[in-house]
Motif scaffolding. Structure first.
Motif, PDB file in Angstrom:
ATOM      1  N   SER A 180      43.819 -12.990  20.074  1.00  0.00           N
ATOM      2  CA  SER A 180      43.682 -14.351  20.582  1.00  0.00           C
ATOM      3  C   SER A 180      42.357 -14.649  21.251  1.00  0.00           C
ATOM      4  O   SER A 180      41.801 -15.718  21.060  1.00  0.00           O
ATOM      5  CB  SER A 180      44.809 -14.652  21.567  1.00  0.00           C
TER       6      SER A 180
ATOM      7  N   GLY B 258      54.237  -2.457  26.695  1.00  0.00           N
ATOM      8  CA  GLY B 258      53.769  -3.711  27.289  1.00  0.00           C
ATOM      9  C   GLY B 258      52.246  -3.778  27.348  1.00  0.00           C
ATOM     10  O   GLY B 258      51.648  -4.811  27.021  1.00  0.00           O
ATOM     11  N   LEU B 259      51.607  -2.692  27.770  1.00  0.00           N
ATOM     12  CA  LEU B 259      50.145  -2.672  27.831  1.00  0.00           C
ATOM     13  C   LEU B 259      49.525  -2.740  26.433  1.00  0.00           C
ATOM     14  O   LEU B 259      48.527  -3.434  26.217  1.00  0.00           O
ATOM     15  CB  LEU B 259      49.665  -1.422  28.562  1.00  0.00           C
TER      16      LEU B 259
ATOM     17  N   ALA C 208      50.880  -4.105  23.749  1.00  0.00           N
ATOM     18  CA  ALA C 208      51.089  -5.459  23.231  1.00  0.00           C
ATOM     19  C   ALA C 208      50.101  -6.436  23.855  1.00  0.00           C
ATOM     20  O   ALA C 208      49.591  -7.335  23.179  1.00  0.00           O
ATOM     21  CB  ALA C 208      52.528  -5.905  23.493  1.00  0.00           C
ATOM     22  N   THR C 209      49.798  -6.262  25.142  1.00  0.00           N
ATOM     23  CA  THR C 209      48.813  -7.116  25.804  1.00  0.00           C
ATOM     24  C   THR C 209      47.428  -6.913  25.206  1.00  0.00           C
ATOM     25  O   THR C 209      46.683  -7.876  24.991  1.00  0.00           O
ATOM     26  CB  THR C 209      48.791  -6.833  27.317  1.00  0.00           C
ATOM     27  N   LEU C 210      47.075  -5.676  24.921  1.00  0.00           N
ATOM     28  CA  LEU C 210      45.788  -5.375  24.312  1.00  0.00           C
ATOM     29  C   LEU C 210      45.696  -5.986  22.912  1.00  0.00           C
ATOM     30  O   LEU C 210      44.675  -6.591  22.555  1.00  0.00           O
ATOM     31  CB  LEU C 210      45.581  -3.861  24.244  1.00  0.00           C
TER      32      LEU C 210
ATOM     33  N   LEU D 152      47.369  -8.586  21.810  1.00  0.00           N
ATOM     34  CA  LEU D 152      47.302 -10.032  21.989  1.00  0.00           C
ATOM     35  C   LEU D 152      45.896 -10.468  22.377  1.00  0.00           C
ATOM     36  O   LEU D 152      45.396 -11.491  21.914  1.00  0.00           O
ATOM     37  CB  LEU D 152      48.315 -10.484  23.044  1.00  0.00           C
ATOM     38  N   PHE D 153      45.209  -9.682  23.214  1.00  0.00           N
ATOM     39  CA  PHE D 153      43.838 -10.005  23.583  1.00  0.00           C
ATOM     40  C   PHE D 153      42.931 -10.006  22.358  1.00  0.00           C
ATOM     41  O   PHE D 153      42.156 -10.930  22.141  1.00  0.00           O
ATOM     42  CB  PHE D 153      43.302  -9.015  24.619  1.00  0.00           C
TER      43      PHE D 153
END
Length: 72
Positions: free
Chosen positions: A42, A31-32, A34-36, A38-39
């Motif tokens: 995007s 999860g972390l 994937a968030t990184l 995505l940052f």
């Protein structure tokens, strides 16, 4: 001549239990990560930037268009 139809033998399949306590750290890591990702795809080189210059923007440029993020 008689044709006997026999049922196929059945076998029991053991489904292993997945302990949540062992799965939770991996789920948090994914999860972390994937968030990184995505940052970087995007938001970086936009209103918020971790690096100076346009190298990171150009590196993820095609990915932005593929994911329908505006970048121009």
């Amino acid at each position: 001549m008689s044709h006997a139809i026999s049922a196929a033998p059945t076998t029991d399949v053991a489904v292993p239990a997945i302990p949540v306590a062992e799965l939770a750290p991996w789920a948090l890591f994914v999860g972390l990560f994937a968030t990184l990702v995505l940052f970087f795809v995007s938001a970086d080189q936009g209103a918020v930037s971790l690096t100076s210059g346009t190298l990171l923007h150009e590196f993820v440029h095609d990915g932005r268009h593929l994911l329908a993020f505006p970048c121009h």
